[in-house]
Design a protein around this motif. Structure first.
Motif, PDB file in Angstrom:
ATOM      1  N   PRO A 197      36.739  63.523  24.906  1.00 32.44           N
ATOM      2  CA  PRO A 197      36.762  64.102  25.016  1.00 32.44           C
ATOM      3  C   PRO A 197      36.372  64.794  23.125  1.00 32.44           C
ATOM      4  N   HIS A 198      36.515  64.107  22.567  1.00 27.48           N
ATOM      5  CA  HIS A 198      36.393  64.756  21.172  1.00 27.48           C
ATOM      6  C   HIS A 198      34.597  65.230  21.876  1.00 27.48           C
ATOM      7  N   TRP A 199      33.980  64.977  22.135  1.00 28.35           N
ATOM      8  CA  TRP A 199      32.244  65.618  21.870  1.00 28.35           C
ATOM      9  C   TRP A 199      32.827  67.143  23.036  1.00 28.35           C
ATOM     10  N   TRP A 200      33.348  66.900  23.572  1.00 30.84           N
ATOM     11  CA  TRP A 200      34.501  68.113  24.854  1.00 30.84           C
ATOM     12  C   TRP A 200      34.312  69.424  23.966  1.00 30.84           C
ATOM     13  N   LYS A 201      35.771  68.870  23.426  1.00 31.13           N
ATOM     14  CA  LYS A 201      36.290  70.032  22.568  1.00 31.13           C
ATOM     15  C   LYS A 201      34.780  70.832  21.109  1.00 31.13           C
ATOM     16  N   ILE A 202      33.800  69.897  20.363  1.00 25.56           N
ATOM     17  CA  ILE A 202      33.384  70.144  19.613  1.00 25.56           C
ATOM     18  C   ILE A 202      32.046  71.274  21.155  1.00 25.56           C
ATOM     19  N   ILE A 203      31.402  70.602  21.958  1.00 25.64           N
ATOM     20  CA  ILE A 203      30.798  71.343  22.255  1.00 25.64           C
ATOM     21  C   ILE A 203      31.143  72.864  22.958  1.00 25.64           C
ATOM     22  N   SER A 204      32.359  72.647  23.063  1.00 24.55           N
ATOM     23  CA  SER A 204      33.131  73.717  23.995  1.00 24.55           C
ATOM     24  C   SER A 204      33.028  74.832  23.210  1.00 24.55           C
ATOM     25  N   MET A 205      33.322  74.334  21.572  1.00 22.67           N
ATOM     26  CA  MET A 205      34.002  75.594  20.949  1.00 22.67           C
ATOM     27  C   MET A 205      32.568  76.026  19.751  1.00 22.67           C
ATOM     28  N   GLN A 206      31.332  75.339  19.872  1.00 23.33           N
ATOM     29  CA  GLN A 206      30.370  75.677  20.247  1.00 23.33           C
ATOM     30  C   GLN A 206      29.582  76.668  20.843  1.00 23.33           C
ATOM     31  N   GLU A 207      30.031  76.803  22.045  1.00 26.49           N
ATOM     32  CA  GLU A 207      29.367  76.978  23.515  1.00 26.49           C
ATOM     33  C   GLU A 207      29.882  79.358  22.782  1.00 26.49           C
ATOM     34  N   VAL A 208      31.417  78.709  22.887  1.00 26.88           N
ATOM     35  CA  VAL A 208      31.951  80.340  23.028  1.00 26.88           C
ATOM     36  C   VAL A 208      31.545  80.717  21.667  1.00 26.88           C
ATOM     37  N   LYS A 209      31.496  80.090  20.738  1.00 24.85           N
ATOM     38  CA  LYS A 209      31.043  80.549  18.963  1.00 24.85           C
ATOM     39  C   LYS A 209      29.100  81.532  19.690  1.00 24.85           C
ATOM     40  N   LYS A 210      28.672  80.578  19.882  1.00 23.54           N
ATOM     41  CA  LYS A 210      27.496  80.732  20.807  1.00 23.54           C
ATOM     42  C   LYS A 210      27.222  82.859  21.421  1.00 23.54           C
ATOM     43  N   GLU A 211      28.459  82.077  22.498  1.00 22.82           N
ATOM     44  CA  GLU A 211      28.232  83.778  22.816  1.00 22.82           C
ATOM     45  C   GLU A 211      29.259  85.041  22.761  1.00 22.82           C
ATOM     46  N   ASN A 212      29.806  84.711  20.977  1.00 23.30           N
ATOM     47  CA  ASN A 212      30.482  86.276  20.957  1.00 23.30           C
ATOM     48  C   ASN A 212      32.044  86.474  21.150  1.00 23.30           C
ATOM     49  N   ILE A 213      32.106  84.964  22.454  1.00 26.26           N
ATOM     50  CA  ILE A 213      34.009  85.186  22.343  1.00 26.26           C
ATOM     51  C   ILE A 213      35.411  85.094  21.529  1.00 26.26           C
ATOM     52  N   ASP A 214      36.145  86.035  21.674  1.00 25.19           N
ATOM     53  CA  ASP A 214      36.719  85.854  20.422  1.00 25.19           C
ATOM     54  C   ASP A 214      37.905  85.120  21.160  1.00 25.19           C
ATOM     55  N   VAL A 215      37.741  84.175  20.933  1.00 26.34           N
ATOM     56  CA  VAL A 215      38.594  82.783  20.627  1.00 26.34           C
ATOM     57  C   VAL A 215      40.439  82.971  19.269  1.00 26.34           C
ATOM     58  N   LYS A 216      41.352  82.929  20.691  1.00 31.12           N
ATOM     59  CA  LYS A 216      42.994  83.064  19.505  1.00 31.12           C
ATOM     60  C   LYS A 216      43.056  81.332  20.098  1.00 31.12           C
ATOM     61  N   LEU A 217      43.632  80.639  19.313  1.00 33.06           N
ATOM     62  CA  LEU A 217      44.076  79.317  19.955  1.00 33.06           C
ATOM     63  C   LEU A 217      45.451  79.260  18.958  1.00 33.06           C
ATOM     64  N   LEU A 227      26.637  67.091  26.542  1.00 33.55           N
ATOM     65  CA  LEU A 227      27.256  65.905  26.991  1.00 33.55           C
ATOM     66  C   LEU A 227      26.426  64.535  26.780  1.00 33.55           C
ATOM     67  N   TRP A 228      25.358  65.543  27.667  1.00 31.20           N
ATOM     68  CA  TRP A 228      24.767  63.404  28.178  1.00 31.20           C
ATOM     69  C   TRP A 228      24.132  63.951  26.990  1.00 31.20           C
ATOM     70  N   ASP A 229      22.833  64.990  26.661  1.00 28.19           N
ATOM     71  CA  ASP A 229      22.341  65.347  25.139  1.00 28.19           C
ATOM     72  C   ASP A 229      22.844  64.179  23.950  1.00 28.19           C
ATOM     73  N   VAL A 230      24.700  63.864  23.911  1.00 32.08           N
ATOM     74  CA  VAL A 230      24.955  63.578  22.989  1.00 32.08           C
ATOM     75  C   VAL A 230      25.907  62.028  23.058  1.00 32.08           C
ATOM     76  N   GLY A 231      25.703  61.623  24.387  1.00 33.19           N
ATOM     77  CA  GLY A 231      25.920  60.498  24.542  1.00 33.19           C
ATOM     78  C   GLY A 231      27.689  60.667  24.741  1.00 33.19           C
ATOM     79  N   GLY A 232      27.908  61.652  25.410  1.00 36.40           N
ATOM     80  CA  GLY A 232      29.090  62.141  25.732  1.00 36.40           C
ATOM     81  C   GLY A 232      30.027  62.484  26.858  1.00 36.40           C
TER      82      GLY A 232
END
Length: 191
Positions: free
Chosen positions: A106-126, A83-88
């Motif tokens: 909160p918007h950066w938090w949502k973006i970074i959260s999705m990036q991280e779970v995707k990077k770890e191949n986590i199956d996400v059910k929204l 979050l610090w890296d993007v000013g979030g």
């Protein structure tokens, strides 16, 4: 008088090492940590985004002790660094009650959260709501054990199985649905 009971097709889903219910800060940290250890992880979230209370603008608390030493690291602190890296995120602010707080965008938090779970191949059910827990009470020790969940979303009703079911909801939904013993807050006043 007619019987208003309905039956629904329940789709059998994948089997996982761990299913984590609740995609807030705790659930995300648990999912990322488990995936990094090699677990096949499913993260289930009721809303259409990850982040929980951090997406409502509430600050994160207690990264430091009361004398100002940082005591929280790991995945949670990695998110702060991203979050610090993007000013979030703000700097940490010391607080006499919570030890420290940090405001996050909160918007950066949502973006970074999705990036991280995707990077770890986590199956996400929204947009998914857990409506029941599959409990096995046939253990030789007499203890009940959650072995799966029933959830619903726009794709219908689903049954997912896992070796471990982790309740990261803010209100103990999975514990309640599985009739587990729960403790709310402090023994004296339940706060």
């Amino acid at each position: 008088m007619t019987n208003n009971q309905k039956s629904f097709e329940v789709k059998e889903g994948k089997e996982y090492d761990i299913i984590i219910v609740g995609g807030g800060t705790t659930g995300i940290a648990a999912a990322v940590s488990a995936a990094r250890e090699g677990a096949k992880v499913c993260l289930i979230e009721y809303y259409g985004f990850l982040g929980g209370n951090a997406t409502t603008g509430l600050p994160w608390m207690a990264f430091h002790n009361l004398v100002g030493q940082r005591v929280i690291g790991g995945v949670a602190y990695e998110f702060i660094e991203r979050l610090w890296d993007v000013g979030g995120a703000s700097d940490f602010y010391m607080d006499p009650v919570c030890s420290s707080t940090i405001a996050v965008n909160p918007h950066w938090w949502k973006i970074i959260s999705m990036q991280e779970v995707k990077k770890e191949n986590i199956d996400v059910k929204l947009h998914s709501l857990v409506v029941g827990v599959d409990v096995d009470d046939s253990g030789s020790d007499g203890r009940k054990r959650a072995k799966g969940i029933f959830m619903t979303n726009k794709g219908g009703f689903h049954h997912l199985k896992a070796k471990v079911i982790m309740d990261c909801t803010d209100s103990g939904d999975i514990a309640r649905l599985s009739c587990a013993t729960m403790v709310k807050g402090r023994a004296g006043d339940q706060k």
